[in-house]
Design an enzyme around this catalytic site. Structure first.
Site, PDB file in Angstrom:
ATOM      1  N   SER A 141       0.833  -1.190   0.000  1.00  0.00           N
ATOM      2  CA  SER A 141       0.000   0.000   0.000  1.00  0.00           C
ATOM      3  C   SER A 141       0.875   1.250   0.000  1.00  0.00           C
ATOM      4  O   SER A 141       2.079   1.182   0.254  1.00  0.00           O
ATOM      5  CB  SER A 141      -0.900   0.006   1.234  1.00  0.00           C
ATOM      6  OG  SER A 141      -0.110   0.339   2.364  1.00  0.00           O
ATOM      7  N   LYS A 142       0.216   2.346  -0.290  1.00  0.00           N
ATOM      8  CA  LYS A 142       0.854   3.653  -0.252  1.00  0.00           C
ATOM      9  C   LYS A 142       1.550   3.874   1.093  1.00  0.00           C
ATOM     10  O   LYS A 142       2.634   4.415   1.166  1.00  0.00           O
ATOM     11  CB  LYS A 142      -0.280   4.674  -0.400  1.00  0.00           C
ATOM     12  CG  LYS A 142       0.029   5.885  -1.184  1.00  0.00           C
ATOM     13  CD  LYS A 142      -1.243   6.643  -1.484  1.00  0.00           C
ATOM     14  CE  LYS A 142      -1.903   7.160  -0.219  1.00  0.00           C
ATOM     15  NZ  LYS A 142      -3.053   8.015  -0.415  1.00  0.00           N
ATOM     16  N   ARG A 143       0.866   3.416   2.141  1.00  0.00           N
ATOM     17  CA  ARG A 143       1.416   3.572   3.503  1.00  0.00           C
ATOM     18  C   ARG A 143       2.735   2.822   3.665  1.00  0.00           C
ATOM     19  O   ARG A 143       3.629   3.275   4.354  1.00  0.00           O
ATOM     20  CB  ARG A 143       0.430   3.040   4.559  1.00  0.00           C
ATOM     21  CG  ARG A 143      -0.915   3.685   4.522  1.00  0.00           C
ATOM     22  CD  ARG A 143      -1.005   4.963   5.362  1.00  0.00           C
ATOM     23  NE  ARG A 143      -2.186   5.700   4.979  1.00  0.00           N
ATOM     24  CZ  ARG A 143      -2.194   6.749   4.164  1.00  0.00           C
ATOM     25  NH1 ARG A 143      -1.067   7.221   3.659  1.00  0.00           N
ATOM     26  NH2 ARG A 143      -3.321   7.350   3.840  1.00  0.00           N
TER      27      ARG A 143
ATOM     28  N   GLY B 254       4.916   2.362   1.405  1.00  0.00           N
ATOM     29  CA  GLY B 254       5.928   3.176   0.746  1.00  0.00           C
ATOM     30  C   GLY B 254       6.398   4.284   1.673  1.00  0.00           C
ATOM     31  O   GLY B 254       7.595   4.536   1.815  1.00  0.00           O
TER      32      GLY B 254
END
Ligand code: GLU
Length: 507
Positions: free
Chosen positions: A264-266, A268
Site C-alpha cells: 500500500s501507499k502507507r 511506501g
C-alpha cells in the site's frame, strides 16, 4: 479468431499504484503480442468519487511509460465515448431488460431502511447481512410490492435502484487464464445494484455492457476483482452475450516487502520508497505521494521491473526492452501467487538501464536534474561527455548531480581530512611544481596529463599512488568519481590548475 481487444479500465480516483501500471503493461504487451487493440476506458460512473486531475494523471502516466492506448477519451476510436459518464444513456435499457425478464428488480429501500435491515437481521451466523436471496423478500422492491404499487412509486418519482436477482445455490464458473477453473456459489453473493437512483450504472453493469459493446476479447484486472466475477458471469449470461464473454485473467497482488498483504501507499511512506508511478497530490486532502518518475526512475526500467513482478519467460533473463517483452510475453507464464515488491531490486533495474542507455537518451533528464540543483549547463556536448563518464556510478537520475557537479563547478568543500595525515613538504612541492609545469603544457588530453604527472612524480621520487588521492580530492572534493586524469582533461587546464592551487592553500 476475432481481433484481440483488451482494455485498461481505471476509475479516476487518484494516482496510479504500481500494481495498476502493471495491469496496464500486461494489457499492452498482450495486445501488441497479438497484433490487437489496447483500449483505455475511464470508469467514472461513481460521481461521488470524482477526483479532479485523476484522469489527466492516468493519461500522462501511460504516456510516460510508453504504453499509449490505441483508443481512449483523447485518442478517440470506433467504440467511443470512452468515458462511462458520457455513455450514461446506453445502460438503462439493459437493466430494464433484465427486470422485464425477472432477472433483476426495482428496489425502493431508503438508506435508513437498508441500515435498519443490517441491524435487524444481524446474527452470529450472518454478522453483516446483505441484500440477498435471504432478505430480499423482507424489503421494499418489485418482488414484494404489487405491480400497481410499483407503478405508483415510479410515477411519483420515488427514487429506486435496479438490483440483480442472484440465484440461490447455483455454481457459476469460468476459466481464468492464470488460475484455471474458478467457481463460485451464488448463495454468498448479494443482489448487487446495477443501476443507481441517479440513472448511472454501477461498475458491475457498466463493465459488462462496455466490454460487450467495445468487443473486448480479453479482460485483465487485479485479483481484488475476483469476488465480483460471479456477478459479471451472470450478467453476461442473462444479457444473452455468453458467447462473447472475454477471457479473463486476474493478476496476482503486489505484496509488501515485509510481512504479508497488498503493498500500500502507507508501506511506501513507512519504508521510504514510491508506490505510485508519478507524484500525486490529492486535491481533496493535499496529501502528497511520491512517484517513481520523480524519484529518478527511467520509464524503461520501471516497466521492465513491473513486467518481472509476476512474470518471467523461463530463461532467467531479467533485462528486457519493451520490444522484447512484447515478443516474449504470455499470460500463461504469469504467476498465480503474489509477488513481493523489493525496492533494492527496482533500483538495480534502474541502474542497469542507466548503464545501457545512450548518453543522448539521458541528456534531457540529467540536464533537468542539474538545473534543479542550480547548476547551469551551457554546452550539451560537454554534458554528453560527462554523462558517459559517470553513468556507471548512478542508480537514480538525481545521482547524476552529485556524480557530475564538479565537472561544472569547483567543489565547495574539500575532504582535506583524508589527505592531511599523509601530507608532507615533498608532496606540497610536487603539486606546486605540477601547477607551474601544467601552465606551460600544450597538450591537454588524459594520456598527456597522466604521463606528465607520472614523470614529475618520478622526478620527485614519490609513488604516483600517493599523489592521486590528493589530486582527486582537489578536483572532485571527495574520494569518488571517474578516472582522475579523465576529469582533469574534461574540466580543462585552467580549472585543473586553479583547483590544485586552491587545494594547496588549504593544506
Ligand atoms: N474500474 C475498475 C478499477 O478501477 C476496473 C476493474 C476491471 O478491469 O474490470 O480497477
Amino acid at each position: 479468431m476475432a481481433k484481440v481487444r483488451v482494455r485498461f479500465a481505471p476509475s479516476p480516483t487518484g494516482g496510479i499504484h504500481l500494481g495498476g501500471v502493471r495491469t496496464v503493461l500486461y494489457n499492452y504487451l498482450f495486445a501488441r503480442h497479438h497484433g490487437g487493440d489496447f483500449v483505455l476506458r475511464i470508469e467514472d460512473t461513481d460521481q461521488s468519487r470524482f477526483v479532479a486531475g485523476a484522469e489527466e494523471y492516468i493519461q500522462e502516466c501511460l504516456q510516460w511509460c510508453g504504453l499509449v492506448p490505441d483508443e481512449s477519451p483523447v485518442h478517440g476510436g470506433e467504440y467511443g465515448p470512452y468515458r462511462q459518464s458520457e455513455r450514461k444513456a446506453m445502460y438503462r435499457q439493459y437493466a430494464e431488460k433484465l427486470v422485464a425478464e425477472g432477472k433483476a428488480y426495482y428496489a425502493f429501500d431508503t438508506p435508513e431502511e437498508l441500515e435498519e435491515m443490517r441491524n435487524t437481521f444481524k446474527t452470529e451466523e450472518h454478522p453483516s447481512p446483505q441484500y440477498d436471496h435471504r432478505l430480499r423478500e423482507k424489503m421494499r422492491n418489485s418482488l414484494t410490492l404489487g405491480a400497481d404499487e410499483v407503478n405508483r412509486l415510479i410515477s411519483e418519482g420515488v427514487p429506486y435502484v435496479i438490483r440483480i436477482k442472484m440465484p440461490d445455490n447455483e455454481t457459476v464458473s469460468f476459466t481464468d487464464m492464470i488460475r484455471g477453473e474458478v467457481s463460485f456459489n451464488t448463495s454468498n453473493v448479494d443482489d448487487k445494484v446495477l443501476l443507481k437512483a441517479d440513472g448511472m450504472p454501477t461498475y458491475h453493469l457498466a463493465v459488462v455492457v462496455d466490454d460487450y459493446l467495445m468487443k473486448i476479447t480479453h479482460a485483465f484486472r487485479g485479483e481484488e476483482w475476483l469476488p465480483s466475477a460471479p456477478v459479471h458471469l451472470l450478467l453476461w449470461k442473462y444479457l444473452g452475450w455468453e458467447n462473447s464473454m472475454p477471457q479473463w485473467a486476474h493478476l496476482p497482488l503486489i505484496l509488501k516487502p515485509d510481512g504479508n498483504g497488498k503493498l500500500s501507499k502507507r508501506d511506501g511512506e513507512r519504508l521510504g520508497f514510491p508506490v505510485f508511478a508519478m507524484n500525486w497530490t490529492d486535491p481533496r486532502t493535499n496529501e502528497f505521494t511520491q512517484g517513481f518518475r520523480e524519484r529518478g526512475f527511467l520509464p524503461e526500467a520501471f516497466v521492465n521491473m513491473l513486467a518481472m513482478l509476476g512474470w518471467n519467460d523461463g530463461s532467467g533473463q531479467e533485462l528486457f526492452t519493451i520490444e522484447e517483452l512484447v515478443k516474449n510475453f504470455s499470460m500463461e507464464r504469469v504467476h498465480k501467487g503474489g509477488a513481493k515488491f523489493d525496492f533494492e531490486k527496482a533500483k538495480w533495474f534502474n541502474h542497469e538501464w542507466i548503464k545501457r542507455s545512450t548518453n543522448e537518451r539521458l541528456l534531457p533528464l540529467v540536464k533537468q536534474a542539474l538545473v534543479n540543483a542550480g547548476i547551469s549547463v551551457k554546452d550539451d556536448s560537454y554534458l554528453l561527455q560527462v554523462i558517459g563518464m559517470v553513468k556507471e556510478r548512478c542508480t537514480l537520475v538525481p545521482d547524476f548531480v552529485e556524480q557530475s557537479k564538479f565537472f561544472f563547478q569547483a567543489p565547495e568543500v574539500l575532504d582535506i581530512d583524508s589527505i592531511k595525515p599523509k601530507w608532507n613538504p615533498d608532496k606540497n612541492n610536487f603539486f606546486k611544481e605540477l601547477a607551474e609545469k601544467w601552465g606551460a603544457q600544450a597538450e591537454w588530453t588524459a594520456p598527456a596529463i597522466e604521463a606528465s604527472f607520472k614523470d614529475l612524480a618520478t622526478a620527485h621520487s614519490i609513488k604516483v599512488g600517493e599523489l592521486q588521492l590528493p589530486f582527486r580530492i582537489m578536483l572532485v572534493g571527495g574520494k569518488f568519481g571517474p578516472a582522475v586524469f579523465d576529469i582533469a582533461a574534461a574540466i580543462g587546464k585552467e580549472a585543473t590548475i586553479a583547483r590544485i592551487q586552491h587545494g594547496l592553500s588549504l593544506l
